[in-house]
Design a protein around this motif. Structure first.
Motif, PDB file in Angstrom:
ATOM      1  N   GLU A  36     106.687 125.912 215.794  1.00 59.27           N
ATOM      2  CA  GLU A  36     106.588 124.548 216.315  1.00 59.27           C
ATOM      3  C   GLU A  36     106.438 124.558 217.833  1.00 59.27           C
ATOM      4  OE1 GLU A  36     108.951 121.388 213.762  1.00 59.27           O
ATOM      5  OE2 GLU A  36     110.255 123.093 214.224  1.00 59.27           O
ATOM      6  N   ARG A  37     107.197 125.421 218.483  1.00 51.98           N
ATOM      7  CA  ARG A  37     107.107 125.489 219.944  1.00 51.98           C
ATOM      8  C   ARG A  37     105.733 125.952 220.410  1.00 51.98           C
ATOM      9  NH1 ARG A  37     112.481 127.320 219.184  1.00 51.98           N
ATOM     10  NH2 ARG A  37     111.885 129.524 219.329  1.00 51.98           N
ATOM     11  N   ARG A  38     105.045 126.699 219.575  1.00 51.43           N
ATOM     12  CA  ARG A  38     103.692 127.154 219.906  1.00 51.43           C
ATOM     13  C   ARG A  38     102.626 126.105 219.573  1.00 51.43           C
ATOM     14  NH1 ARG A  38     102.510 132.664 220.616  1.00 51.43           N
ATOM     15  NH2 ARG A  38     104.334 134.046 220.577  1.00 51.43           N
ATOM     16  N   GLU A  62     105.236 134.556 213.277  1.00 51.70           N
ATOM     17  CA  GLU A  62     106.597 134.650 213.801  1.00 51.70           C
ATOM     18  C   GLU A  62     107.455 135.401 212.788  1.00 51.70           C
ATOM     19  OE1 GLU A  62     107.484 133.788 216.759  1.00 51.70           O
ATOM     20  OE2 GLU A  62     105.691 132.672 217.352  1.00 51.70           O
ATOM     21  N   ARG A 117     110.846 127.209 213.780  1.00 54.24           N
ATOM     22  CA  ARG A 117     111.021 126.522 215.065  1.00 54.24           C
ATOM     23  C   ARG A 117     110.162 127.159 216.150  1.00 54.24           C
ATOM     24  NH1 ARG A 117     113.183 121.946 213.132  1.00 54.24           N
ATOM     25  NH2 ARG A 117     115.372 122.117 212.494  1.00 54.24           N
ATOM     26  N   ALA A 118     110.037 128.482 216.117  1.00 51.74           N
ATOM     27  CA  ALA A 118     109.194 129.175 217.097  1.00 51.74           C
ATOM     28  C   ALA A 118     107.725 128.788 216.924  1.00 51.74           C
ATOM     29  CB  ALA A 118     109.370 130.682 216.975  1.00 51.74           C
ATOM     30  N   THR A 132      98.307 129.816 215.421  1.00 50.49           N
ATOM     31  CA  THR A 132      99.252 130.032 216.524  1.00 50.49           C
ATOM     32  C   THR A 132      99.947 131.378 216.450  1.00 50.49           C
ATOM     33  OG1 THR A 132     101.115 128.984 215.365  1.00 50.49           O
ATOM     34  CG2 THR A 132      99.664 127.540 216.663  1.00 50.49           C
TER      35      THR A 132
END
Length: 231
Positions: free
Chosen positions: A183-185, A155, A180-181, A152
């Motif tokens: 995870e969002r991906r 980050e 967290r970024a 992904t």
């Protein structure tokens, strides 16, 4: 270059040489202590620090230059200690491929091991790091191990590695934001990319639901498998 240790592991135990490609002996000791905990009764660890180069690898030029120092340090410890395996303890694995071709013992990089562990079972995975100038090298590392399809991306923290190394709490907060970024991906696992980030990686593992892949423990797991295969 390395700390004094017995010339051989205790009977029935493997001897693993962990080489830090930068010159920071405190970082070497931290990663070696973590490796001793992970390998527990199965192995002894000799810690080796690069004889020259930067105290922190934060750019592609330094990563490339570290290869010669790693080769020199490992060749020296192989002559003296006769290890059963070698761990290259920088996320970009400088010198790993050359040592693998040269030595007759398993050579594992913490970057290699992290990617293979994160991608296991076809998981989607990302990386977080404080070293923005190494983002391209990290993506190349993933590609080199055939794992780009599930990657992904990298980050980054808002601040750089030197600033965050001086402030562990801020390092933790910013790496948490980066996780967290990921995870969002859609990442199911996240590599905390950097041996010196090991302590923060352990904190993150206790904080988030996504699987945190810690480079040094991942390398120790791969070492156990590969040493067992050749014994």
């Amino acid at each position: 270059m390395s700390t004094p240790t017995p010339a051989d592991a205790a009977p029935g135990r493997a001897l693993v040489a962990l080489v830090n490609p930068n010159t920071n002996r405190r970082t070497t000791a931290m990663m070696a202590d973590l490796a001793r905990t992970e390998l527990a009764a199965g192995a002894d660890v000799v810690e080796v620090t690069a004889p020259r180069g930067p105290a922190m690898i934060v750019e592609p030029e330094a990563l490339a230059a570290a290869e010669d120092a790693v080769l020199e340090a490992v060749r020296d410890v192989v002559r003296r200690e006769r290890p059963d395996a070698v761990v290259v303890a920088a996320i970009g694995d400088p010198g790993r491929a050359a040592l693998e071709a040269e030595l007759d013992v398993p050579v594992v990089g913490i970057g290699q091991a992290s990617v293979l562990a994160a991608a296991a079972g076809g998981r989607r995975f990302g990386m977080v790091t404080t070293t923005d100038r190494l983002a391209g090298a990290l993506a190349d590392l993933v590609a080199a191990h055939g794992c780009s399809a599930g990657f992904t991306g990298v980050e980054l923290t808002r601040d750089g590695p030197l600033e965050l190394a001086a402030d562990p709490e801020e390092q933790y907060r910013q790496l948490l934001e980066a996780v967290r970024a990921c995870e969002r991906r859609g990442a199911e696992a996240v590599i905390v990319a950097g041996g010196p980030l090991s302590e923060t990686a352990r904190r993150l593992r206790e904080t988030v639901a996504v699987t945190i892949v810690e480079p040094v423990p991942a390398a120790c797991a791969l070492v156990r498998t590969r040493v067992a295969a050749v014994r």
